[in-house]
Design a protein around this motif. Structure first.
Motif, PDB file in Angstrom:
ATOM      1  N   ASN A 186      -5.123 108.461 -35.611  1.00  0.00           N
ATOM      2  CA  ASN A 186      -4.250 109.357 -36.667  1.00  0.00           C
ATOM      3  C   ASN A 186      -5.017 109.877 -38.123  1.00  0.00           C
ATOM      4  OD1 ASN A 186      -1.785 108.784 -35.239  1.00  0.00           O
ATOM      5  ND2 ASN A 186      -1.112 107.147 -36.159  1.00  0.00           N
ATOM      6  N   ASP A 187      -4.737 110.425 -38.639  1.00  0.00           N
ATOM      7  CA  ASP A 187      -5.087 110.996 -39.864  1.00  0.00           C
ATOM      8  C   ASP A 187      -4.222 110.568 -40.764  1.00  0.00           C
ATOM      9  OD1 ASP A 187      -7.211 112.504 -38.741  1.00  0.00           O
ATOM     10  OD2 ASP A 187      -6.467 114.275 -38.703  1.00  0.00           O
ATOM     11  N   LEU A 188      -4.731 109.701 -41.820  1.00  0.00           N
ATOM     12  CA  LEU A 188      -3.904 109.138 -42.798  1.00  0.00           C
ATOM     13  C   LEU A 188      -4.167 109.847 -44.221  1.00  0.00           C
ATOM     14  CD1 LEU A 188      -4.156 105.382 -42.018  1.00  0.00           C
ATOM     15  CD2 LEU A 188      -2.699 107.099 -40.991  1.00  0.00           C
ATOM     16  N   ALA A 189      -3.188 110.521 -44.669  1.00  0.00           N
ATOM     17  CA  ALA A 189      -3.495 111.139 -46.094  1.00  0.00           C
ATOM     18  C   ALA A 189      -3.470 110.109 -47.364  1.00  0.00           C
ATOM     19  CB  ALA A 189      -2.579 112.256 -46.396  1.00  0.00           C
ATOM     20  N   TRP A 190      -4.387 110.250 -48.265  1.00  0.00           N
ATOM     21  CA  TRP A 190      -3.995 109.550 -49.605  1.00  0.00           C
ATOM     22  C   TRP A 190      -3.681 110.261 -50.845  1.00  0.00           C
ATOM     23  CZ3 TRP A 190      -9.180 109.279 -47.174  1.00  0.00           C
ATOM     24  CH2 TRP A 190     -10.197 110.423 -47.723  1.00  0.00           C
ATOM     25  N   GLY A 191      -2.916 109.612 -51.498  1.00  0.00           N
ATOM     26  CA  GLY A 191      -2.325 110.270 -52.866  1.00  0.00           C
ATOM     27  C   GLY A 191      -0.843 110.745 -52.504  1.00  0.00           C
ATOM     28  N   GLY A 192      -0.324 110.221 -51.239  1.00  0.00           N
ATOM     29  CA  GLY A 192       0.974 110.400 -51.071  1.00  0.00           C
ATOM     30  C   GLY A 192       1.881 108.982 -50.892  1.00  0.00           C
ATOM     31  N   ALA A 193       2.410 108.767 -50.001  1.00  0.00           N
ATOM     32  CA  ALA A 193       3.626 107.784 -50.011  1.00  0.00           C
ATOM     33  C   ALA A 193       2.730 106.485 -49.474  1.00  0.00           C
ATOM     34  CB  ALA A 193       4.648 108.004 -48.921  1.00  0.00           C
ATOM     35  N   ILE A 194       1.701 106.651 -48.570  1.00  0.00           N
ATOM     36  CA  ILE A 194       0.957 105.508 -48.004  1.00  0.00           C
ATOM     37  C   ILE A 194       0.122 104.713 -49.347  1.00  0.00           C
ATOM     38  CG2 ILE A 194      -0.650 104.499 -46.465  1.00  0.00           C
ATOM     39  CD1 ILE A 194      -0.440 107.350 -44.956  1.00  0.00           C
ATOM     40  N   PRO A 195       0.452 103.376 -49.498  1.00  0.00           N
ATOM     41  CA  PRO A 195      -0.236 102.502 -50.449  1.00  0.00           C
ATOM     42  C   PRO A 195      -1.700 102.708 -50.148  1.00  0.00           C
ATOM     43  CG  PRO A 195       1.727 101.738 -49.808  1.00  0.00           C
ATOM     44  CD  PRO A 195       1.653 102.831 -48.759  1.00  0.00           C
ATOM     45  N   ASP A 196      -2.506 102.645 -51.162  1.00  0.00           N
ATOM     46  CA  ASP A 196      -3.973 102.510 -50.816  1.00  0.00           C
ATOM     47  C   ASP A 196      -4.078 101.210 -50.161  1.00  0.00           C
ATOM     48  OD1 ASP A 196      -4.448 104.644 -52.338  1.00  0.00           O
ATOM     49  OD2 ASP A 196      -5.137 103.720 -54.165  1.00  0.00           O
ATOM     50  N   GLU A 197      -3.422  99.785 -50.261  1.00  0.00           N
ATOM     51  CA  GLU A 197      -3.787  98.878 -49.640  1.00  0.00           C
ATOM     52  C   GLU A 197      -3.483  99.078 -48.340  1.00  0.00           C
ATOM     53  OE1 GLU A 197      -1.283  98.933 -52.174  1.00  0.00           O
ATOM     54  OE2 GLU A 197      -2.960  98.575 -53.555  1.00  0.00           O
ATOM     55  N   GLU A 198      -2.599  99.769 -47.580  1.00  0.00           N
ATOM     56  CA  GLU A 198      -2.298 100.019 -46.255  1.00  0.00           C
ATOM     57  C   GLU A 198      -3.578 100.914 -45.547  1.00  0.00           C
ATOM     58  OE1 GLU A 198       1.418 100.438 -44.508  1.00  0.00           O
ATOM     59  OE2 GLU A 198       2.568 100.082 -46.447  1.00  0.00           O
ATOM     60  N   ILE A 199      -3.991 101.845 -46.324  1.00  0.00           N
ATOM     61  CA  ILE A 199      -4.960 102.596 -45.887  1.00  0.00           C
ATOM     62  C   ILE A 199      -6.139 101.750 -45.686  1.00  0.00           C
ATOM     63  CG2 ILE A 199      -6.829 104.480 -46.546  1.00  0.00           C
ATOM     64  CD1 ILE A 199      -4.541 106.000 -47.747  1.00  0.00           C
ATOM     65  N   LEU A 200      -6.454 100.600 -46.697  1.00  0.00           N
ATOM     66  CA  LEU A 200      -7.657 100.057 -46.550  1.00  0.00           C
ATOM     67  C   LEU A 200      -7.516  98.815 -45.226  1.00  0.00           C
ATOM     68  CD1 LEU A 200      -8.502  99.141 -50.381  1.00  0.00           C
ATOM     69  CD2 LEU A 200      -9.473 100.954 -48.646  1.00  0.00           C
ATOM     70  N   GLU A 201      -6.125  98.376 -45.076  1.00  0.00           N
ATOM     71  CA  GLU A 201      -6.028  97.564 -43.898  1.00  0.00           C
ATOM     72  C   GLU A 201      -5.997  98.225 -42.541  1.00  0.00           C
ATOM     73  OE1 GLU A 201      -1.937  96.039 -44.378  1.00  0.00           O
ATOM     74  OE2 GLU A 201      -2.700  94.790 -46.356  1.00  0.00           O
ATOM     75  N   ALA A 202      -5.712  99.678 -42.660  1.00  0.00           N
ATOM     76  CA  ALA A 202      -5.902 100.466 -41.508  1.00  0.00           C
ATOM     77  C   ALA A 202      -7.424 100.665 -41.097  1.00  0.00           C
ATOM     78  CB  ALA A 202      -5.291 101.861 -41.563  1.00  0.00           C
ATOM     79  N   VAL A 203      -8.272 100.921 -42.138  1.00  0.00           N
ATOM     80  CA  VAL A 203      -9.753 100.752 -42.008  1.00  0.00           C
ATOM     81  C   VAL A 203     -10.336  99.528 -41.293  1.00  0.00           C
ATOM     82  CG1 VAL A 203     -11.688 100.891 -43.069  1.00  0.00           C
ATOM     83  CG2 VAL A 203     -10.168 102.471 -43.726  1.00  0.00           C
ATOM     84  N   ASP A 204      -9.602  98.559 -41.991  1.00  0.00           N
ATOM     85  CA  ASP A 204     -10.207  97.072 -41.337  1.00  0.00           C
ATOM     86  C   ASP A 204      -9.807  96.992 -39.937  1.00  0.00           C
ATOM     87  OD1 ASP A 204     -11.010  96.391 -43.892  1.00  0.00           O
ATOM     88  OD2 ASP A 204      -9.138  95.198 -44.399  1.00  0.00           O
ATOM     89  N   GLU A 205      -8.488  97.342 -39.518  1.00  0.00           N
ATOM     90  CA  GLU A 205      -7.930  97.359 -38.080  1.00  0.00           C
ATOM     91  C   GLU A 205      -8.851  98.255 -37.396  1.00  0.00           C
ATOM     92  OE1 GLU A 205      -3.976  97.603 -37.756  1.00  0.00           O
ATOM     93  OE2 GLU A 205      -3.356  96.061 -39.670  1.00  0.00           O
TER      94      GLU A 205
END
Length: 121
Positions: free
Chosen positions: A82-101
């Motif tokens: 998936n492509d996860l956009a930043w600056g929207g509804a997804i908290p930065d912490e969740e994006i970083l967790e997704a990177v980790d996963e």
């Protein structure tokens, strides 16, 4: 969150390195040696492409939670990207967790001799 801070975060992972095989504005981030390295993050100006699940069904949970900020990655989306956009509804912490996963998923698929030391830490 922005592309530069996300690139820095990705590159801090054991064995991670930038590559630009398609000469885009932003690199992809790989893990593993040279030609045997595998992509775990596709960096873009407004989003990051990540392995968000072992299957499309698991990755679809992101689409349900953040319908305005998640898109199925072109060409490889059927494999759980998936492509996860930043600056929207997804908290930065969740994006970083997704990177980790994404990183952990990709590294675990590498042959054991190609996995970087300390990747499970």
């Amino acid at each position: 969150m922005d592309v530069k801070s996300l690139e820095t975060y990705c590159l801090a992972k054991p064995g991670a390195w930038p590559d630009n095989p398609w000469e885009h504005e932003h690199p992809v981030i790989k893990v593993g040696p040279g030609e045997r390295g595998k992509i775990f993050a596709f960096l873009g100006a407004a989003a990051v492409g990540l392995k968000c699940g072992a299957s499309r069904e698991v990755a679809d949970e992101w689409l349900l939670r953040y319908p305005d900020d998640v898109r199925v990655t072109g060409y490889i989306g059927r494999s759980g990207w998936n492509d996860l956009a930043w600056g929207g509804a997804i908290p930065d912490e969740e994006i970083l967790e997704a990177v980790d996963e994404s990183y952990a998923t990709i590294v675990s698929k590498l042959p054991k001799k190609l996995r970087p030391q300390g990747w499970e830490a």
